[in-house]
Design an enzyme around this catalytic site. Structure first.
Site, PDB file in Angstrom:
ATOM      1  N   ARG A   1      12.317  -0.700   7.214  1.00 54.71           N
ATOM      2  CA  ARG A   1      13.582  -0.798   8.517  1.00 54.71           C
ATOM      3  C   ARG A   1      14.313  -1.216   8.422  1.00 54.71           C
ATOM      4  NH1 ARG A   1       9.254  -0.783  10.545  1.00 54.71           N
ATOM      5  NH2 ARG A   1       7.691  -2.335  11.757  1.00 54.71           N
TER       6      ARG A   1
ATOM      7  N   PHE B   1       5.612   7.483   9.558  1.00 55.10           N
ATOM      8  CA  PHE B   1       4.222   7.476   9.544  1.00 55.10           C
ATOM      9  C   PHE B   1       3.820   8.412  10.885  1.00 55.10           C
ATOM     10  CE2 PHE B   1       6.289   6.882  14.190  1.00 55.10           C
ATOM     11  CZ  PHE B   1       5.592   7.619  14.372  1.00 55.10           C
TER      12      PHE B   1
ATOM     13  N   LYS C   1       0.680  -1.761  -0.290  1.00 57.72           N
ATOM     14  CA  LYS C   1       0.077  -0.036   0.229  1.00 57.72           C
ATOM     15  C   LYS C   1       0.829   1.064  -0.046  1.00 57.72           C
ATOM     16  CE  LYS C   1      -3.796  -1.283   2.330  1.00 57.72           C
ATOM     17  NZ  LYS C   1      -5.076  -2.103   3.544  1.00 57.72           N
TER      18      LYS C   1
ATOM     19  N   GLU D   1      18.275   1.835  16.401  1.00 56.78           N
ATOM     20  CA  GLU D   1      18.247   2.716  16.243  1.00 56.78           C
ATOM     21  C   GLU D   1      17.212   2.490  17.346  1.00 56.78           C
ATOM     22  OE1 GLU D   1      13.783   2.795  14.351  1.00 56.78           O
ATOM     23  OE2 GLU D   1      15.068   1.974  12.964  1.00 56.78           O
TER      24      GLU D   1
ATOM     25  N   HIS E   1      12.454   8.033  12.343  1.00 57.13           N
ATOM     26  CA  HIS E   1      11.781   7.482  12.227  1.00 57.13           C
ATOM     27  C   HIS E   1       9.961   7.605  12.746  1.00 57.13           C
ATOM     28  CE1 HIS E   1      10.827   2.173  12.207  1.00 57.13           C
ATOM     29  NE2 HIS E   1       9.894   2.379  11.732  1.00 57.13           N
TER      30      HIS E   1
ATOM     31  N   THR F   1      12.686   3.798   4.379  1.00 57.47           N
ATOM     32  CA  THR F   1      11.695   4.562   5.160  1.00 57.47           C
ATOM     33  C   THR F   1      10.970   3.153   5.478  1.00 57.47           C
ATOM     34  OG1 THR F   1      10.477   4.137   3.498  1.00 57.47           O
ATOM     35  CG2 THR F   1      11.168   6.563   4.493  1.00 57.47           C
TER      36      THR F   1
END
Length: 331
Positions: free
Chosen positions: A235, A299, A154, A264, A296, A233
């Site tokens: 893992r 989102f 997606k 991270e 990160h 973007t």
């Protein structure tokens, strides 16, 4: 159900408290990440809710089961930080948020591409110091260039539509290609080696599995165009960081936009500016002027936070009613 949240930040509490008014789930928040050392914080809980840098490895899952935890609710799409085999063996159900906002991550990937190509980050610091020279800031037209997208879920599909709008040729790789989408969007599926060879920009949007671990390594980088821009973007462990650094040093890689990093967990979502950085590879990445590293945050939009909260709470509520939504099963 009493649910213990690990790895929570103030913005998590705001969105979950607001949306939980519709669900009434008993929530207790902890800032610390779930791991074997602080798993006792879950004592008395029916469920734990975790994020990307929490660790539900086999020993931790075993302790959760011993304490009576029946559900691990991921408030993210990825599930590589959960030992699914251990969860299945202990009878713990695992659920996730499969889609919170594909547009948020796709748009962040585009922001990294544009910033690196047009040197926006460097221009910003120059002009603040009164330096308005253009030397060293030359970019290229993205129109007519080729983007390679690894994984066509997606998020990738949202990105592909944006890049096609720029007039880019888009190549895709996916072990399960969707030819109908390819025809509709105007992209082309190709073998991974061809994608590496032809792409001016490569963006990673695949899950972290045994097959994709360190898929971008010295061998893969050697197959790429000189000056390629790499965007991740997904893992951090999709890229072997030491090989990425070598590619940057040798100027094989023109630039890298990273919203994730292999190690991270000790840094991301925290303010560590008052201490010496003891991760040599992270420090080295930050020393390159052609690397943009974000924490990160792909989102991180209002829409995505609300979708994460609502889907997570729906997952927990459904489980309490004997149903199961968005379950991740051990294969």
């Amino acid at each position: 159900m009493k649910t213990i949240f690990f790895g929570t930040q103030p913005y998590d509490r705001e969105s979950f408290d607001r949306i939980n008014a519709d669900y009434g789930i008993r929530i207790k928040y902890h800032r610390s990440h779930l791991n074997i050392d602080n798993v006792p914080l879950a004592q008395g809980a029916d469920a734990v809710c975790i994020f990307v840098n929490d660790s539900a490895d086999a020993p931790t899952v075993g302790e959760l089961a011993r304490m009576g935890v029946r559900l691990i609710a991921l408030r993210c799409a990825g599930f590589n930080n959960v030992d699914l085999k251990a969860a299945a063996e202990h009878g713990i159900t695992v659920v996730r948020v499969p889609a919170y906002s594909p547009y948020a991550v796709a748009e962040h990937a585009v922001a990294l591409m544009l910033s690196l190509n047009r040197k926006v980050h460097r221009a910003y610091w120059r002009t603040r110091d009164g330096n308005f020279a253009l030397h060293g800031l030359l970019g290229f037209d993205m129109h007519g260039k080729t983007a390679g997208i690894v994984g066509t879920g997606k998020i990738a599909r949202a990105l592909i539509r944006i890049l096609r709008g720029f007039g880019m040729e888009v190549l895709g790789y996916d072990p399960c290609p969707d030819e109908a989408f390819a025809r509709e969007s105007g992209m082309t599926y190709v073998p991974l080696t061809e994608l590496y060879r032809r792409s001016d920009i490569i963006s990673l949007h695949c899950p972290l599995t045994d097959r994709t671990l360190h898929m971008i390594d010295a061998e893969a980088i050697g197959q790429m165009k000189d000056g390629v821009i790499i965007i991740n973007t997904g893992r951090g462990q999709l890229i072997r960081t030491s090989d990425l650094i070598e590619g940057l040093k040798e100027k094989k890689i023109g630039a890298a936009g990273l919203d994730v990093y292999e190690e991270e967990a000790d840094y991301f979502y925290q303010d560590t500016s008052d201490r010496i950085m003891d991760d040599d590879m992270l420090a080295r990445l930050l020393s390159f002027n052609n690397v943009i590293l974000t924490s990160h945050q792909g989102f991180f939009t209002r829409e995505a936070l609300d979708n994460i909260a609502r889907t997570t709470l729906e997952n927990i509520q459904a489980f309490s009613h004997g149903e199961c939504l968005n379950e991740v099963k051990y294969k």
